[in-house]
Design a protein around this motif. Structure first.
Motif, PDB file in Angstrom:
ATOM      1  N   GLY A  13      -2.663  -5.881   5.063  1.00  0.00           N
ATOM      2  CA  GLY A  13      -1.473  -5.943   6.058  1.00  0.00           C
ATOM      3  C   GLY A  13      -1.392  -6.255   7.496  1.00  0.00           C
ATOM      4  N   PHE A  14      -2.407  -5.865   8.122  1.00  0.00           N
ATOM      5  CA  PHE A  14      -2.950  -6.470   9.487  1.00  0.00           C
ATOM      6  C   PHE A  14      -3.043  -7.778   9.542  1.00  0.00           C
ATOM      7  N   ASP A  15      -3.739  -8.374   8.427  1.00  0.00           N
ATOM      8  CA  ASP A  15      -4.006 -10.047   8.644  1.00  0.00           C
ATOM      9  C   ASP A  15      -2.687 -10.601   8.358  1.00  0.00           C
ATOM     10  N   TYR A  16      -1.861 -10.241   7.527  1.00  0.00           N
ATOM     11  CA  TYR A  16      -0.579 -10.914   7.189  1.00  0.00           C
ATOM     12  C   TYR A  16       0.295 -10.902   8.527  1.00  0.00           C
ATOM     13  N   ASP A 153       1.445   0.180  -1.283  1.00  0.00           N
ATOM     14  CA  ASP A 153       2.123   0.845  -0.162  1.00  0.00           C
ATOM     15  C   ASP A 153       1.421   0.956   0.986  1.00  0.00           C
ATOM     16  N   ALA A 154       0.059   0.912   0.820  1.00  0.00           N
ATOM     17  CA  ALA A 154      -0.587   0.816   2.197  1.00  0.00           C
ATOM     18  C   ALA A 154      -0.707  -0.279   2.974  1.00  0.00           C
ATOM     19  N   ARG A 155      -0.354  -1.362   2.207  1.00  0.00           N
ATOM     20  CA  ARG A 155      -0.113  -2.832   2.846  1.00  0.00           C
ATOM     21  C   ARG A 155       1.288  -3.189   3.232  1.00  0.00           C
ATOM     22  N   ASP A 156       2.121  -2.765   2.013  1.00  0.00           N
ATOM     23  CA  ASP A 156       3.627  -3.060   2.460  1.00  0.00           C
ATOM     24  C   ASP A 156       4.375  -2.198   3.459  1.00  0.00           C
ATOM     25  N   PRO A 189      11.039 -12.545   1.414  1.00  0.00           N
ATOM     26  CA  PRO A 189      10.394 -12.063   2.661  1.00  0.00           C
ATOM     27  C   PRO A 189      10.075 -10.625   2.427  1.00  0.00           C
ATOM     28  N   PRO A 190       9.190  -9.782   3.275  1.00  0.00           N
ATOM     29  CA  PRO A 190       8.626  -8.539   2.827  1.00  0.00           C
ATOM     30  C   PRO A 190       9.933  -7.682   2.862  1.00  0.00           C
TER      31      PRO A 190
END
Length: 330
Positions: A13-16, A153-156, A189-190
């Protein structure tokens, strides 16, 4: 599909965000150290530079205040607090500033700041390093509070939190970091945060189990044990606790007639009690087959000794026993 861990999903998630949004930067204590944030930020400072992944001095209040100020000038900062306990130093910035600006200025100012608070319990860390204070923040209007339980969910939810124009408290639990699952590519999109709500992870007819973050995994474990005994459960992951949407919980209880809420905080004025209260307000009396129950921490500070921690933190076996009591009640 990609197989990854909860901690690595946060890093994804941070990288994105850092790759696609130049207005995003991260600041906080120990961001370059796995001792502070596990595997959730490994080598991000090497990939994106120390001017965007900033390991700060020890001043929770200064970091949070600076991030809120930056958010009012068009940035989307993420402040990382490796232990929620020490977010108490920045309560004024969060509660009196970030949560209030949009309302105070008639919607003309939006502090799009994300505050990541890590729950870091167990390991004989004692009462001042083990607190889950999510219910405090869920009480504050103007502050969105999310508690991802699943790897996806941790990422999104991190991506959604940072791209939201409101201040968001993103709470992750170190006890989840090693969990592994397959996740799909990030949506394009997210999915925006306001479209994320409670999720039905398993469907059944006999009992409604409700959790958030780590307690969701305990609910799934209990549901699996009960399934071996011929009992089927609805398992609901709250995901977002402010604003709290208990509509799915109420509909489930109308079907099952029984409710057990598992919360990693204390009982008094806690999340579990609020979920039960909202369900009681919505579900007709005739639909209840037993009184709603909750499993929480004892109303005492966390102990330091390992054997006392085993008794202090709810275990799946104890939750299962209370679930069976719900099922036995008429």
């Amino acid at each position: 599909m990609t197989t990854t861990t909860y901690g690595d999903a946060i890093r994804l998630g941070f990288d994105y965000l850092l790759s696609r949004h130049p207005e995003v930067f991260v600041m906080g204590q120990g961001l370059w150290s796995p001792w502070y944030v596990g595997n959730s930020m490994t080598d991000l400072e090497k990939k994106f530079g120390t001017d965007r992944v900033i390991d700060t001095p020890v001043s929770e209040s200064a970091c949070t205040g600076a991030a809120i100020g930056a958010s009012l000038y068009g940035y989307r900062p993420i402040v990382v607090h490796p232990r929620m306990d020490f977010m108490l130093y920045c309560m004024d910035a969060i509660v009196n500033q970030a949560a209030k600006w949009s309302s105070t200025f008639g919607g003309q100012a939006h502090p799009a700041v994300t505050i990541r608070g890590v729950i870091n319990r167990g390991g004989e860390q004692g009462s001042q390093h083990s607190q889950a204070l999510h219910a405090w923040f869920a009480h504050i209007p103007g502050l969105r509070v999310v508690m991802p339980a699943t790897v996806a969910d941790a990422r999104d939810m991190l991506i959604a939190a940072v791209l939201c124009d409101d201040p968001v408290l993103y709470i992750d639990d170190r006890w989840l970091y090693g969990r592994t699952a397959e996740i799909a590519p990030i949506a394009t999109p997210p999915l925006p945060l306001h479209l994320m709500g409670p999720a039905l992870l398993e469907s059944g007819t006999d009992l409604t189990l409700v959790g958030a973050s780590y307690t969701t995994t305990q609910c799934l474990e209990v549901a699996d044990a009960l399934r071996q005994q011929g009992v089927s459960c609805d398992v609901i992951d709250l995901r977002v606790i402010n604003p709290l949407d208990c509509g799915l919980v109420a509909r489930s209880v109308e079907k099952t007639g029984r409710l057990l809420v598992v919360d990693g905080g204390w009982s008094t004025c806690g999340l579990a009690g609020e979920v039960i209260a909202q369900a009681a307000e919505r579900v007709p009396l005739g639909a209840w087959k037993s009184s709603p129950r909750r499993v929480t921490l004892p109303d005492a500070p966390a102990p330091s000794a390992g054997n006392l921690e085993d008794a202090y933190y709810p275990q799946a076996s104890g939750i299962e026993a209370i679930a069976r009591a719900c099922l036995a009640a008429c």
